[in-house]
Design a protein around this motif. Structure first.
Motif, short mmCIF file in Angstrom:
data_model
loop_
_atom_site.label_atom_id
_atom_site.label_comp_id
_atom_site.label_asym_id
_atom_site.label_seq_id
_atom_site.Cartn_x
_atom_site.Cartn_y
_atom_site.Cartn_z
N HIS A 270 0.83 -1.20 0.00
CA HIS A 270 0.00 0.00 0.00
C HIS A 270 0.87 1.25 0.00
O HIS A 270 1.98 1.26 0.53
CB HIS A 270 -0.92 0.03 1.23
N MET A 271 0.31 2.31 -0.57
CA MET A 271 1.00 3.59 -0.58
C MET A 271 0.96 4.21 0.81
O MET A 271 -0.06 4.16 1.50
CB MET A 271 0.31 4.53 -1.59
N CYS A 272 2.10 4.79 1.24
CA CYS A 272 2.18 5.43 2.55
C CYS A 272 2.72 6.85 2.41
O CYS A 272 3.51 7.14 1.50
CB CYS A 272 3.09 4.65 3.49
N LEU A 273 2.30 7.70 3.33
CA LEU A 273 2.84 9.05 3.44
C LEU A 273 3.36 9.25 4.85
O LEU A 273 2.75 8.80 5.82
CB LEU A 273 1.77 10.10 3.15
N MET A 274 4.49 9.94 4.96
CA MET A 274 5.05 10.29 6.25
C MET A 274 5.09 11.80 6.37
O MET A 274 5.73 12.47 5.54
CB MET A 274 6.46 9.71 6.42
N CYS A 275 4.40 12.33 7.35
CA CYS A 275 4.36 13.77 7.59
C CYS A 275 5.24 14.08 8.80
O CYS A 275 4.90 13.72 9.93
CB CYS A 275 2.93 14.24 7.85
N ASN A 276 6.37 14.72 8.55
CA ASN A 276 7.37 14.97 9.59
C ASN A 276 7.20 16.40 10.13
O ASN A 276 7.42 17.38 9.42
CB ASN A 276 8.78 14.79 9.01
N TYR A 277 6.81 16.48 11.41
CA TYR A 277 6.57 17.77 12.04
C TYR A 277 7.81 18.21 12.81
O TYR A 277 8.04 17.82 13.95
CB TYR A 277 5.37 17.68 12.99
N ASP A 278 8.63 19.03 12.15
CA ASP A 278 9.77 19.68 12.78
C ASP A 278 10.68 18.69 13.51
O ASP A 278 11.23 19.00 14.58
CB ASP A 278 9.29 20.77 13.74
N LEU A 279 10.82 17.47 12.98
CA LEU A 279 11.73 16.43 13.50
C LEU A 279 11.31 15.85 14.84
O LEU A 279 12.04 15.03 15.41
CB LEU A 279 13.16 16.97 13.63
N VAL A 280 10.14 16.24 15.37
CA VAL A 280 9.75 15.75 16.70
C VAL A 280 8.60 14.75 16.65
O VAL A 280 8.37 14.01 17.60
CB VAL A 280 9.36 16.93 17.62
N LYS A 281 7.85 14.72 15.54
CA LYS A 281 6.72 13.80 15.42
C LYS A 281 6.49 13.46 13.95
O LYS A 281 6.69 14.31 13.07
CB LYS A 281 5.45 14.42 16.01
N VAL A 282 6.08 12.22 13.71
CA VAL A 282 5.78 11.78 12.35
C VAL A 282 4.42 11.11 12.33
O VAL A 282 4.16 10.20 13.13
CB VAL A 282 6.86 10.81 11.81
N ASP A 283 3.56 11.56 11.42
CA ASP A 283 2.28 10.89 11.16
C ASP A 283 2.46 10.00 9.93
O ASP A 283 3.02 10.42 8.91
CB ASP A 283 1.17 11.90 10.87
N VAL A 284 1.99 8.76 10.02
CA VAL A 284 2.06 7.83 8.89
C VAL A 284 0.66 7.53 8.40
O VAL A 284 -0.20 7.06 9.16
CB VAL A 284 2.78 6.51 9.30
N TRP A 285 0.41 7.84 7.12
CA TRP A 285 -0.88 7.60 6.48
C TRP A 285 -0.75 6.43 5.51
O TRP A 285 0.29 6.22 4.90
CB TRP A 285 -1.32 8.83 5.70
#
Length: 409
Positions: A270-285
């Motif tokens: 499946h396709m995934c996206l990683m949203c990196n918030y200022d190196l402190v948190k990552v959301d994986v979709w």
């Protein structure tokens, strides 16, 4: 063999590892014929993918290393390299047991680690738009064309007006595609305008983000935000079957769309996206149904902790077969591997003996996919030749001993 039904033989064989199957090819012509059959090769591959068996983790540091995914305990360097693989070789793609390798933009090869077979792509020179332009960044992609049952390499070249042109958006890209089936390169002439704004210096030079992510017959790259042009994050997709570009729809991120750095990955097909918030948190979709915007769902979020002080780079690799698949193996900062239990929000660092200190990781399934029109490996042929040579030498020795000496009583 003649008394065993063919479907029983086939059903038993396709569950075996590639190394065993390659040895079985030497036992008899019927077995060799079964194992070399294209339908059997696909059956064995599909079974390995479905059952998540015969999987290996490939680590690219200064050299290439292989790690058994079931144990994740010891990294074994690739021995008996083909001549085209050396210290500077990059792995820019993995698909169905094949690795796409690059020493330079004109020295590209496909390699099957299980059969030790390597195919060097014919040299394809870069055509400068005019003499005043210079070559800029090069994007790569590799994957399987579901339509034509073919494996393809994509090479996308950015050009610049001169060394001081850091934007690189005033000259159209060159995109060429290599077909393994046809053994030739073709140039893609119809290119969308958004490709001109795709390259961003720090984003693509860090963590090899210029290497496309393959999912469902399509290769993907991120075109990061370009505030100076009023352009947001884009997911650029190249369909290997149609050989056309398009944009993949993104999730509804909410009010924080401009607060993160976007990256792409693949997990469980499946396709995934990683949203990196200022190196402190990552959301994986994760995109549950490819191409459907409504199928995006946030899989998990992970915050920095004592063992990981910052998230410079994060990419999911595979889900565990245990614990209901609640654990995912992550590559973090190109320095470590961790199992992350997203339901319990717990991290466990994976310690692999003999591995490189810094690396790029990818999952590779062992397969019989041939690279030379059906023959399973130059190495195997050499081994067979060596075996025959030893047999001949042994026969000559025995003949000499039996005829050259007479026992005197």
């Amino acid at each position: 063999m003649s008394k065993v039904p063919l479907d029983v033989v086939t059903g038993t064989l396709y569950q075996l590892p590639v190394k065993t199957l390659l040895r079985y090819r030497c036992l008899s012509r019927p077995l060799c014929s079964i194992i070399d059959d294209p339908d059997f090769i696909k059956l064995q591959l599909n079974n390995s993918i479905a059952t998540k068996s015969h999987l290996r983790l490939i680590l690219k540091g200064l050299h290439l290393y292989s790690v058994e995914l079931d144990s994740l305990d010891k990294a074994i360097p690739f021995n008996h390299y083909p001549e085209s693989i050396w210290t500077g070789t990059e792995v820019f793609g993995s698909c169905n047991g094949l690795l796409a390798l690059s020493n330079s933009d004109q020295d590209i090869a496909l390699f099957n680690p299980a059969t030790r077979q390597l195919f060097k792509l014919p040299v394809e020179y870069i055509d400068l738009p005019d003499k005043s332009c210079i070559r800029g960044f090069v994007f790569y992609g590799f994957g399987y064309d579901l339509v034509s049952d073919d494996y393809k390499v994509v090479r996308m070249v950015q050009f610049k007006k001169d060394e001081d042109d850091n934007l690189g958006c005033f000259v159209e890209y060159e995109v060429k595609v290599f077909s393994l089936k046809n053994r030739s390169w073709t140039r893609i002439k119809k290119l969308p305008n958004y490709l001109r704004f795709m390259f961003q210096f720090y984003f693509h030079l860090l963590h090899r983000r210029g290497y496309g992510v393959y999912v469902n017959g399509v290769v993907h790259w991120v075109s990061p935000r370009r505030p100076e042009f009023g352009i947001g994050n884009l997911i650029v997709a190249f369909d290997l079957g149609l050989e056309e570009f398009r944009l993949l729809p993104q999730p509804n991120y909410g009010a924080h769309e401009k607060d993160f750095v976007l990256d792409v990955g693949a997990l469980e097909g499946h396709m995934c996206l990683m949203c990196n918030y200022d190196l402190v948190k990552v959301d994986v979709w994760m995109m549950k149904e490819y191409g459907l915007k409504e199928s995006w769902s946030k899989m998990f979020s992970i915050d920095r902790c004592r063992s990981i002080s910052s998230f410079r780079f994060l990419r999911p690799l595979i889900c565990s077969n245990e614990d209901g698949g609640d654990k995912v193996l992550l590559e973090v900062n190109g320095e470590k591997l961790v199992w992350y239990d997203w339901k319990r929000k717990k991290l466990k660092t994976v310690k692999i003996d003999g591995g490189p200190d810094s690396f790029v990781a990818c999952i590779c399934v062992e397969s019989l996919i041939p690279l030379d029109n059906g023959s399973h490996g130059i190495i195997l042929k050499k081994l067979q030749e060596q075996k025959e040579k030893k047999t001949q030498c042994r026969k000559k020795r025995d003949d000499f001993l039996s005829k050259g000496f007479k026992l005197v009583l």
